[in-house]
Design an enzyme around this catalytic site. Structure first.
Site, PDB file in Angstrom:
ATOM      1  N   ASP A  75       0.843  -1.188   0.000  1.00 59.80           N
ATOM      2  CA  ASP A  75       0.000   0.000   0.000  1.00 59.80           C
ATOM      3  C   ASP A  75       0.885   1.247   0.000  1.00 59.80           C
ATOM      4  OD1 ASP A  75      -2.940   0.865   0.308  1.00 59.80           O
ATOM      5  OD2 ASP A  75      -1.824   2.201   1.631  1.00 59.80           O
TER       6      ASP A  75
HETATM    7  C1  LIG Z   1       2.581   8.814  -5.411  1.00 60.31           C
HETATM    8  C2  LIG Z   1       2.298   7.840  -6.513  1.00 60.31           C
HETATM    9  C3  LIG Z   1       1.386   6.815  -6.357  1.00 60.31           C
HETATM   10  N1  LIG Z   1       1.135   5.942  -7.375  1.00 60.31           N
HETATM   11  C4  LIG Z   1       0.163   4.837  -7.204  1.00 60.31           C
HETATM   12  C5  LIG Z   1       0.759   3.579  -6.587  1.00 60.31           C
HETATM   13  C6  LIG Z   1      -0.457   2.845  -6.117  1.00 60.31           C
HETATM   14  O1  LIG Z   1      -0.904   1.982  -7.153  1.00 60.31           O
HETATM   15  C7  LIG Z   1      -1.492   3.950  -5.884  1.00 60.31           C
HETATM   16  C8  LIG Z   1      -1.876   3.995  -4.432  1.00 60.31           C
HETATM   17  O2  LIG Z   1      -2.892   3.075  -4.186  1.00 60.31           O
HETATM   18  P1  LIG Z   1      -2.766   1.763  -3.312  1.00 60.31           P
HETATM   19  O3  LIG Z   1      -3.999   1.673  -2.464  1.00 60.31           O
HETATM   20  O4  LIG Z   1      -1.434   1.661  -2.660  1.00 60.31           O
HETATM   21  O5  LIG Z   1      -2.792   0.559  -4.361  1.00 60.31           O
HETATM   22  P2  LIG Z   1      -3.820   0.184  -5.496  1.00 60.31           P
HETATM   23  O6  LIG Z   1      -5.243   0.286  -5.017  1.00 60.31           O
HETATM   24  O7  LIG Z   1      -3.475   0.946  -6.745  1.00 60.31           O
HETATM   25  O8  LIG Z   1      -3.450  -1.344  -5.760  1.00 60.31           O
HETATM   26  P3  LIG Z   1      -3.683  -2.669  -4.879  1.00 60.31           P
HETATM   27  O9  LIG Z   1      -4.635  -3.514  -5.662  1.00 60.31           O
HETATM   28  O10 LIG Z   1      -2.302  -3.294  -4.823  1.00 60.31           O
HETATM   29  O11 LIG Z   1      -4.218  -2.318  -3.524  1.00 60.31           O
HETATM   30  O12 LIG Z   1      -0.893   5.154  -6.300  1.00 60.31           O
HETATM   31  C9  LIG Z   1       1.795   6.060  -8.605  1.00 60.31           C
HETATM   32  O13 LIG Z   1       1.567   5.276  -9.532  1.00 60.31           O
HETATM   33  N2  LIG Z   1       2.714   7.062  -8.763  1.00 60.31           N
HETATM   34  C10 LIG Z   1       3.002   7.955  -7.781  1.00 60.31           C
HETATM   35  O14 LIG Z   1       3.847   8.850  -7.989  1.00 60.31           O
END
Ligand SMILES: Cc1cn([C@H]2C[C@H](O)[C@@H](COP(=O)(O)OP(=O)(O)OP(=O)(O)O)O2)c(=O)[nH]c1=O
Length: 191
Positions: A75
């Site tokens: 996360d």
């Molecule tokens: C700050 C930042 C975040 N992000 C993304 C990473 C994560 O995918 C998202 C944060 O959400 P998360 O809740 O961490 O993950 P998710 O819902 O996308 O995936 P999962 O199914 O694994 O729970 O933001 C970027 O792609 N680039 C960036 O610069």
């Protein structure tokens, strides 16, 4: 290159995490993550929030895990001052978040959980990211064009706003994108 005795499962719906894990040349399978409640206790220190949520994601998988399987969950949150920014619900919230990040240094923390039926390892990795002062036009253009509603803090460092707005970064770039792959490689090598 990496040979684990476990069948590795990435429990994530994120295509970015898939690409990042593939980058360390490890064989893995992707499983969809069920909708979990991403809330956390308000008293939790901000640097522990991502770790807490990644453990909740792992807990959702434990009952179905076989002996030879190792599941990875993660996360990512953005922390500005003492405030934790998750994904923005709409344009308005995205605008508010980007104004908070403009002209300042913030932290991006990714919590990771590696779980087998008999073992659990969790860690969090933090990267410091500094943005130049972003103009209203730049913020509006970015939100309109890139629709960053699936990204913590309302931005993707790998998108236009990262190219034109980030003045410095301390720590892992891949961690900001969603997975601290160097640390994961180290951890998997020990499994
Ligand atoms: C700050 C930042 C975040 N992000 C993304 C990473 C994560 O995918 C998202 C944060 O959400 P998360 O809740 O961490 O993950 P998710 O819902 O996308 O995936 P999962 O199914 O694994 O729970 O933001 C970027 O792609 N680039 C960036 O610069």
């Amino acid at each position: 290159m990496l040979n684990s005795k476990y069948k590795i499962i990435l429990a994530s719906n994120s295509p970015r995490r898939r690409e990042l894990l593939a980058g360390i040349d490890v064989d893995f399978e992707v499983r969809v993550i069920p909708d979990i409640d991403e809330s956390y206790p308000p008293s939790l220190p901000v640097d522990q929030v991502a770790g807490f949520i990644s453990q909740k994601k792992a807990d959702a998988y434990l009952p179905t895990l076989h002996d030879d399987e190792l599941v990875i969950t993660a996360d990512t949150v953005v922390i500005v001052g003492q405030e934790v920014l998750g994904k923005p619900a709409d344009e308005e919230e995205a605008r508010t978040m980007l104004h908070k990040l403009s002209g300042k240094t913030h932290q991006v923390t990714t919590g990771v959980c590696l779980v087998t039926r008999h073992h659990r390892e969790s860690f969090s990795v933090t990267t410091d990211v500094t943005f130049k002062t972003l103009s209203d036009d730049e913020i509006d253009y970015y939100i309109r064009t890139y629709r960053p509603f699936d990204k913590a803090g309302a931005y993707g460092i790998q998108e236009w706003i990262g190219y034109i707005g980030v003045t410095s970064l301390h720590g892992s770039y891949f961690n900001v994108m969603g997975l601290p792959v160097q640390r994961i490689y180290e951890a998997l090598n020990k499994c």
